[in-house]
Design a protein around this motif. Structure first.
Motif, PDB file in Angstrom:
ATOM      1  N   HIS A 333     -51.570 -19.761  69.016  1.00  0.00           N
ATOM      2  CA  HIS A 333     -52.150 -19.663  67.856  1.00  0.00           C
ATOM      3  C   HIS A 333     -52.413 -20.735  66.973  1.00  0.00           C
ATOM      4  CE1 HIS A 333     -52.466 -15.430  68.625  1.00  0.00           C
ATOM      5  NE2 HIS A 333     -51.360 -15.307  69.209  1.00  0.00           N
ATOM      6  N   PRO A 334     -53.415 -21.546  66.816  1.00  0.00           N
ATOM      7  CA  PRO A 334     -53.330 -22.925  66.033  1.00  0.00           C
ATOM      8  C   PRO A 334     -53.094 -22.354  64.460  1.00  0.00           C
ATOM      9  CG  PRO A 334     -55.307 -22.748  67.517  1.00  0.00           C
ATOM     10  CD  PRO A 334     -54.622 -21.415  67.575  1.00  0.00           C
ATOM     11  N   ARG A 335     -52.357 -23.555  64.024  1.00  0.00           N
ATOM     12  CA  ARG A 335     -51.907 -23.419  62.540  1.00  0.00           C
ATOM     13  C   ARG A 335     -52.634 -23.787  61.807  1.00  0.00           C
ATOM     14  NH1 ARG A 335     -45.612 -24.727  60.862  1.00  0.00           N
ATOM     15  NH2 ARG A 335     -45.893 -23.863  58.743  1.00  0.00           N
ATOM     16  N   PHE A 336     -53.420 -25.262  61.909  1.00  0.00           N
ATOM     17  CA  PHE A 336     -54.201 -25.767  61.002  1.00  0.00           C
ATOM     18  C   PHE A 336     -55.615 -25.844  61.106  1.00  0.00           C
ATOM     19  CE2 PHE A 336     -50.034 -28.185  61.737  1.00  0.00           C
ATOM     20  CZ  PHE A 336     -49.545 -27.971  60.399  1.00  0.00           C
ATOM     21  N   TYR A 337     -56.175 -24.734  61.946  1.00  0.00           N
ATOM     22  CA  TYR A 337     -57.706 -24.597  62.074  1.00  0.00           C
ATOM     23  C   TYR A 337     -57.896 -23.150  61.848  1.00  0.00           C
ATOM     24  CZ  TYR A 337     -62.260 -25.713  63.780  1.00  0.00           C
ATOM     25  OH  TYR A 337     -63.483 -25.933  63.892  1.00  0.00           O
ATOM     26  N   PRO A 338     -58.241 -22.924  60.703  1.00  0.00           N
ATOM     27  CA  PRO A 338     -58.151 -21.443  60.721  1.00  0.00           C
ATOM     28  C   PRO A 338     -59.229 -20.568  60.955  1.00  0.00           C
ATOM     29  CG  PRO A 338     -57.966 -22.664  58.328  1.00  0.00           C
ATOM     30  CD  PRO A 338     -58.340 -23.658  59.416  1.00  0.00           C
ATOM     31  N   ARG A 339     -60.508 -21.192  61.612  1.00  0.00           N
ATOM     32  CA  ARG A 339     -61.279 -20.401  62.318  1.00  0.00           C
ATOM     33  C   ARG A 339     -60.884 -20.191  63.684  1.00  0.00           C
ATOM     34  NH1 ARG A 339     -66.912 -23.364  61.611  1.00  0.00           N
ATOM     35  NH2 ARG A 339     -65.661 -25.109  61.963  1.00  0.00           N
ATOM     36  N   LEU A 340     -59.953 -20.944  64.229  1.00  0.00           N
ATOM     37  CA  LEU A 340     -59.579 -20.723  65.841  1.00  0.00           C
ATOM     38  C   LEU A 340     -58.411 -19.864  65.644  1.00  0.00           C
ATOM     39  CD1 LEU A 340     -60.166 -21.682  68.487  1.00  0.00           C
ATOM     40  CD2 LEU A 340     -58.571 -23.625  68.253  1.00  0.00           C
ATOM     41  N   LYS A 341     -58.461 -18.459  66.334  1.00  0.00           N
ATOM     42  CA  LYS A 341     -57.735 -17.408  66.384  1.00  0.00           C
ATOM     43  C   LYS A 341     -56.637 -17.730  67.475  1.00  0.00           C
ATOM     44  CE  LYS A 341     -57.177 -12.560  66.617  1.00  0.00           C
ATOM     45  NZ  LYS A 341     -57.973 -11.222  66.836  1.00  0.00           N
ATOM     46  N   ARG A 342     -57.147 -17.851  68.648  1.00  0.00           N
ATOM     47  CA  ARG A 342     -55.998 -18.275  69.837  1.00  0.00           C
ATOM     48  C   ARG A 342     -56.599 -19.366  70.845  1.00  0.00           C
ATOM     49  NH1 ARG A 342     -57.454 -12.913  70.841  1.00  0.00           N
ATOM     50  NH2 ARG A 342     -55.554 -12.184  70.049  1.00  0.00           N
ATOM     51  N   GLU A 343     -55.739 -19.822  71.573  1.00  0.00           N
ATOM     52  CA  GLU A 343     -56.321 -20.618  72.853  1.00  0.00           C
ATOM     53  C   GLU A 343     -55.225 -20.263  74.069  1.00  0.00           C
ATOM     54  OE1 GLU A 343     -57.987 -24.773  70.866  1.00  0.00           O
ATOM     55  OE2 GLU A 343     -55.950 -24.621  71.669  1.00  0.00           O
ATOM     56  N   ARG A 359     -57.302 -33.265  88.679  1.00  0.00           N
ATOM     57  CA  ARG A 359     -56.864 -32.460  88.027  1.00  0.00           C
ATOM     58  C   ARG A 359     -58.081 -31.437  87.430  1.00  0.00           C
ATOM     59  NH1 ARG A 359     -52.228 -32.307  83.493  1.00  0.00           N
ATOM     60  NH2 ARG A 359     -52.788 -30.664  81.858  1.00  0.00           N
ATOM     61  N   ILE A 360     -57.793 -30.185  87.441  1.00  0.00           N
ATOM     62  CA  ILE A 360     -59.053 -29.120  87.123  1.00  0.00           C
ATOM     63  C   ILE A 360     -58.432 -28.425  85.683  1.00  0.00           C
ATOM     64  CG2 ILE A 360     -60.205 -27.342  87.473  1.00  0.00           C
ATOM     65  CD1 ILE A 360     -60.176 -28.301  90.428  1.00  0.00           C
ATOM     66  N   ASN A 361     -59.236 -28.255  84.605  1.00  0.00           N
ATOM     67  CA  ASN A 361     -58.596 -27.612  83.315  1.00  0.00           C
ATOM     68  C   ASN A 361     -59.643 -26.485  83.167  1.00  0.00           C
ATOM     69  OD1 ASN A 361     -56.590 -29.826  82.775  1.00  0.00           O
ATOM     70  ND2 ASN A 361     -58.444 -30.892  82.938  1.00  0.00           N
ATOM     71  N   TYR A 362     -59.035 -25.738  82.519  1.00  0.00           N
ATOM     72  CA  TYR A 362     -59.860 -24.351  82.018  1.00  0.00           C
ATOM     73  C   TYR A 362     -59.033 -24.009  80.601  1.00  0.00           C
ATOM     74  CZ  TYR A 362     -61.804 -19.765  80.702  1.00  0.00           C
ATOM     75  OH  TYR A 362     -62.065 -18.725  80.266  1.00  0.00           O
ATOM     76  N   LEU A 363     -60.138 -23.968  79.691  1.00  0.00           N
ATOM     77  CA  LEU A 363     -59.590 -23.447  78.192  1.00  0.00           C
ATOM     78  C   LEU A 363     -60.537 -22.248  77.868  1.00  0.00           C
ATOM     79  CD1 LEU A 363     -57.536 -24.145  76.183  1.00  0.00           C
ATOM     80  CD2 LEU A 363     -59.229 -25.667  75.080  1.00  0.00           C
ATOM     81  N   TYR A 364     -59.814 -21.378  77.072  1.00  0.00           N
ATOM     82  CA  TYR A 364     -60.538 -20.092  76.393  1.00  0.00           C
ATOM     83  C   TYR A 364     -60.183 -20.387  75.004  1.00  0.00           C
ATOM     84  CZ  TYR A 364     -61.017 -15.608  74.115  1.00  0.00           C
ATOM     85  OH  TYR A 364     -61.278 -14.693  73.476  1.00  0.00           O
ATOM     86  N   LYS A 365     -61.252 -20.370  73.981  1.00  0.00           N
ATOM     87  CA  LYS A 365     -61.074 -20.318  72.726  1.00  0.00           C
ATOM     88  C   LYS A 365     -61.497 -18.963  72.088  1.00  0.00           C
ATOM     89  CE  LYS A 365     -61.061 -25.414  71.591  1.00  0.00           C
ATOM     90  NZ  LYS A 365     -61.801 -26.415  70.987  1.00  0.00           N
ATOM     91  N   GLY A 366     -60.652 -18.511  71.257  1.00  0.00           N
ATOM     92  CA  GLY A 366     -61.070 -17.393  70.573  1.00  0.00           C
ATOM     93  C   GLY A 366     -61.214 -17.645  69.123  1.00  0.00           C
ATOM     94  N   PHE A 367     -62.260 -17.175  68.426  1.00  0.00           N
ATOM     95  CA  PHE A 367     -62.585 -17.468  67.007  1.00  0.00           C
ATOM     96  C   PHE A 367     -62.337 -16.200  66.100  1.00  0.00           C
ATOM     97  CE2 PHE A 367     -64.339 -21.017  69.429  1.00  0.00           C
ATOM     98  CZ  PHE A 367     -64.107 -22.153  68.897  1.00  0.00           C
ATOM     99  N   ARG A 368     -62.351 -16.615  64.834  1.00  0.00           N
ATOM    100  CA  ARG A 368     -62.283 -15.557  63.750  1.00  0.00           C
ATOM    101  C   ARG A 368     -63.834 -15.420  63.423  1.00  0.00           C
ATOM    102  NH1 ARG A 368     -56.811 -14.649  62.455  1.00  0.00           N
ATOM    103  NH2 ARG A 368     -55.514 -16.182  63.168  1.00  0.00           N
TER     104      ARG A 368
END
Length: 897
Positions: A333-343, A359-368
């Motif tokens: 849960h990011p601390r200094f980016y309020p609009r970002l809820k979880r990664e 290397r293969i990377n996958y990232l999910y971002k959930g916003f407020r």
């Protein structure tokens, strides 16, 4: 020259002479008469030379010719430089005089030998020894002798030594009493000419230090940690705010092989809101092992440059390695980016071949705030296409609702060609890309090529344009460009300079821009680096184009000079300063002057106290994206190795502001300790022993002091002693000679190596014996043969036979295990006291002995009994000369009148 009217026949070639080597001079003689003639001669030689020619007269037949061969011996002590050999030949009816010009070659030969040196010494005691420096050449040496001991500053002494003589230097070195374990300390000597040329001689020896302080044996393996309590305060806008913060932190390995590492931090509450000298609250634990790495808590998490490079938040990460492959993921849960809820992120890595990975990377971002979720996928390649070349590539795609975007990055580091170095990076992100960057383009590259050992050329290009929204550390860092071309030249080890020219720009990122400029510049850089002084100076001229202006004042010349200097006053004491003066129109309609200056100090003001101080008068408006400190002070003091006090204070202006300054400080107490994580030593060991007398004359064994690994104990009435709670392993047991009679020695001698084992009875027996002694003298004796008696009549030999002509000689007494060394005095006397009875060998070393003498017998076998005092006489004799004839052909002769 001869008498008036008489000619001297001068040879045009100069005879090159090597000291100690016989040379032959051929003088052609002619008899113009028809009758035979008897010819005699007399030779005049430089001091120390000898005429070894057997024939004292020659017979020349009528109208005949013959060479007079003179066999000359320049002594090994013959001084270097020009000299003359004269020969007067007497015919019945005339005299002829010959002159041969000679040049004695220089022989530089210096020998150094350490004298009496105990093999072991208790830490804290004074090491006393001597260093004999002998000049075995034929040139007076003006030398600088440097003595260096491990862990101690070097000592210097200037010596001027004449040929075939020596000097003895006394050495006194106090050892470190704080030594906690048995160590070997080396002692090194170097003799170099004062003009700084190549050293003439080296010598080294060493000593084993036995600890004088008891070592604290720890039964457990511990992780270095600390507990701290700090108070932070700030004074802003006529109000004061403060708060307390607590912290427990540690980092270290918990296993013997140091493969499993643990890091942890527990810190709170959050004081960064009060002062930038405070810290955020943070609670995390991290484990690093051979195949697993895991983090849980408040930390900076990341996956790749384009997906999520570094995001601070609360969560966890996990990485598992299986041979060539590794997999892992992050959740936070990011601390200094309020609009970002979880990664939530996952990755997989595979090592294809040596240093080539994919290397293969996958990232999910959930916003407020009803923002669409984002899905980001990237592929990375870490390549080594050839030696000394590393290439990193990444390409990413993102999907956020109906918006799609892409991004790419590349990084290159290469030195595949000798003298050529290439470095570069590129980051591009589409405006709809939902990763770490969006709507960004920044790049940079430098190329350097070495033309020679002293000269190189370099060029570079760079552009920075970061995403404002995600740039949480530097929210207003300006956009910059810089393209340059330059050449550098190193004058010597200390001095170098460079010439550069190029184009640069700076642009404010605020909506209401305060500056936007472009410049074409040329600059000279100068570098000075010595052991104590470092200097960097810049002189620059540029044409500035202020893009915020639209009239004739838009362009103006900019002049700039700056200098930064650092000087080391003493070890752990450094002062510095800088000065910058500029004249330009970057930030205003007219050309203005800008002066920046500052000073710094870093010093160890006491054994346990360090201090730092920094001052600066002003800052450029291009630096307002960060806090700017006008005055900062730092102090640190250790009351004991575990208890520390710290203080920081400063007067500064916060970022994004220009004229609003404030005071802030932080003071903290820190307690250092080790967190036990496993048992290191199962059992401690015990050493028992007995000191006893075994010779005919009884020697008391009561009250003898012994030292072992920093512990000390006395023997009882029976000579028994015990050391308890000792760490298993190898140690050295040292008997204190001050608690025994002066003529008593121990067997075994010196420090006794003991190997202690746990759960085993360790025993050591030490015998006390009456020591023996050996005194002696090196004396000069002549051979009684007739030939030697004839040479004794010469003045030169009588000078050589003087007893005070001896220089100090190295004498060694050894038995295969123990060696004692002494340097004799100027009269040849030497002495060995408190020697262990038994069989010994006495050896005379050639080092230091004049080449005028030879030793008839170098080694003597001795059988020493307890309490015996043996007197030795070591005979030496003047060295007989072995003649090696070496004919020398001289050039044509001319007559000088």
């Amino acid at each position: 020259m001869g008498e008036q009217g008489r000619g001297v026949i001068l040879y045009t070639d100069t005879l090159q002479v090597v000291p100690g080597r016989v040379c032959t001079v051929a003088i052609p003689l002619a008899n113009p008469s028809s009758q035979g003639q008897k010819v005699t001669y007399e030779v005049g030689l430089p001091s120390g030379w000898r005429n070894l020619t057997a024939e004292k007269e020659l017979v020349l037949e009528g109208e005949g010719q013959k060479n007079l061969l003179l066999h000359l011996y320049p002594s090994s002590s013959a001084l270097a430089g020009p000299c003359e050999v004269r020969c007067e030949v007497r015919f019945p009816d005339r005299e002829e005089r010959y002159l041969v010009l000679c040049k004695v070659e220089e022989v530089h030969k210096v020998e150094m030998t350490f004298g009496k040196m105990p093999p072991y010494l208790k830490a804290g005691d004074t090491l006393r020894t001597t260093l004999q420096v002998a000049n075995a050449g034929n040139v007076e040496e003006d030398m600088l002798v440097i003595i260096k001991r491990d862990g101690a500053p070097s000592k210097k002494k200037r010596m001027r030594i004449k040929p075939l003589s020596s000097q003895v230097m006394a050495i006194r070195e106090v050892t470190d009493r704080a030594t906690a374990s048995q160590v070997y300390e080396g002692l090194y000597a170097t003799a170099s000419p004062v003009n700084g040329k190549k050293p003439l001689a080296y010598a080294n020896t060493g000593i084993n230090l036995i600890p004088a302080k008891e070592k604290a044996y720890d039964l457990y393996r511990r992780i270095p940690s600390h507990l701290s309590i700090s108070y932070v305060g700030s004074y802003r806008d006529s109000s004061f705010r403060g708060g307390m913060q607590f912290e427990a932190c540690g980092s270290g390995y918990w296993d013997k092989k140091q493969q499993h590492k643990l890091l942890y931090r527990l810190r709170g509450p959050n004081l960064y809101r009060i002062s930038s000298l405070g810290n955020y609250d943070e609670y995390f634990v991290k484990y690093q092992g051979p195949s697993i790495t895991a983090v849980l808590g408040d930390h900076s998490y990341g996956m790749s440059l384009l997906t999520e490079y570094a995001r601070h938040g609360r969560g966890g990460s996990f990485t598992a390695r299986f041979g060539r492959a590794s997999v892992g993921g992050i959740y936070l849960h990011p601390r200094f980016y309020p609009r970002l809820k979880r990664e939530i992120g996952l990755f997989a890595d595979y090592n294809v071949y040596k240093e080539n990975r994919v290397r293969i990377n996958y990232l999910y971002k959930g916003f407020r705030e009803r923002m669409e979720r984002a899905h980001i996928t990237s592929v990375q390649a870490f390549l080594t296409p050839w030696k000394d070349t590393h290439l990193e590539l990444e390409y990413a795609l993102s999907k956020q609702g109906e918006k799609s975007g892409n991004a790419a990055s590349a990084k290159l580091s290469s030195s595949f060609l000798e003298g050529l170095g290439v470095n570069g990076y590129l980051v591009y992100a589409h405006k709809n890309f939902a990763g770490y960057y969006n709507n960004s383009l920044h790049y940079g590259s430098t190329v350097a090529y070495r033309l020679s050992e002293k000269m190189r050329v370099n060029a570079g290009i760079s552009k920075t344009e970061y995403n404002v929204a995600l740039d949480t550390l530097f929210v207003q860092a300006p956009e910059r460009r810089n393209n340059f071309l330059g050449i550098s030249y190193r004058l010597n080890k200390a001095n170098s300079f460079s010439l550069n020219s190029g184009f640069r720009s700076g642009k404010d990122r605020l909506k209401k821009k305060r500056y936007d400029y472009q410049e074409y510049y040329g600059r000279i850089n100068y570098y000075l680096t010595t052991k104590k002084l470092r200097l960097f100076s810049v002189l620059e001229l540029s044409l500035t184009d202020n893009l915020l202006l639209s009239d004739s004042l838009q362009k103006a010349w900019r002049q700039h000079f700056s200098s930064n200097i650092t000087y080391t006053v003493a070890p752990h004491f450094e002062v510095g300063g800088f000065f910058s003066l500029s004249r330009h129109n970057r930030y205003s309609r007219k050309v203005e002057n800008y002066l920046f200056a500052g000073a710094s100090l870093n010093a160890k003001v006491a054994q346990k106290t360090t201090a730092s101080l920094r001052l600066q008068n002003a800052f450029s408006i291009e630096e307002d994206y960060r806090d700017r400190s006008y005055l900062s002070l730092g102090l640190s003091h250790y009351f004991t190795p575990r208890h520390e006090w710290q203080f920081q204070g400063r007067y500064a202006t916060p970022r994004k502001e220009l004229n609003r300054a404030f005071w802030e400080f932080r003071t903290a107490y820190r307690y250092h300790f080790g967190l036990p994580v496993g048992r290191k030593i199962k059992r401690l060991a015990t050493l028992k022993g007995r000191v006893h007398s075994c010779d005919e004359a009884y020697v008391s064994a009561e009250g003898v002091l012994l030292h072992l690994a920093g512990k000390s104990t006395y023997t009882d009435q029976e000579g028994n002693f015990t050391f308890r709670n000792m760490e298993p392993g190898d140690h050295f047991l040292l008997v204190d000679p001050s608690t025994m009679a002066m003529d008593v020695v121990t067997d075994p001698p010196g420090a006794i190596k003991v190997t202690l084992e746990a759960e085993v009875e360790n025993f050591c027996a030490i015998q006390l014996l009456q020591g023996a002694s050996v005194t002696g003298k090196i004396v000069i004796k002549q051979d009684p043969d007739k030939e030697q008696e004839r040479y004794e009549k010469s003045k030169a030999l009588r000078e050589l036979s003087k007893p005070d002509a001896l220089i100090p000689v190295l004498v060694e007494l050894y038995n295969g295990e123990v060696s004692h060394k002494r340097i004799s005095d100027q009269k040849g006397n030497f002495e060995f006291q408190q020697v262990l009875p038994g069989r010994w060998k006495l050896k005379i070393h050639f080092k230091g002995l004049s080449r005028k003498y030879e030793i008839k017998k170098r080694e003597f076998d001795l059988e020493l009994k307890p309490g015996e005092h043996k007197i030795m006489e070591v005979p030496i004799a003047p060295k007989k000369i072995k003649i090696n004839f070496k004919p020398v052909t001289l050039g044509a002769a001319s007559t000088v009148r």
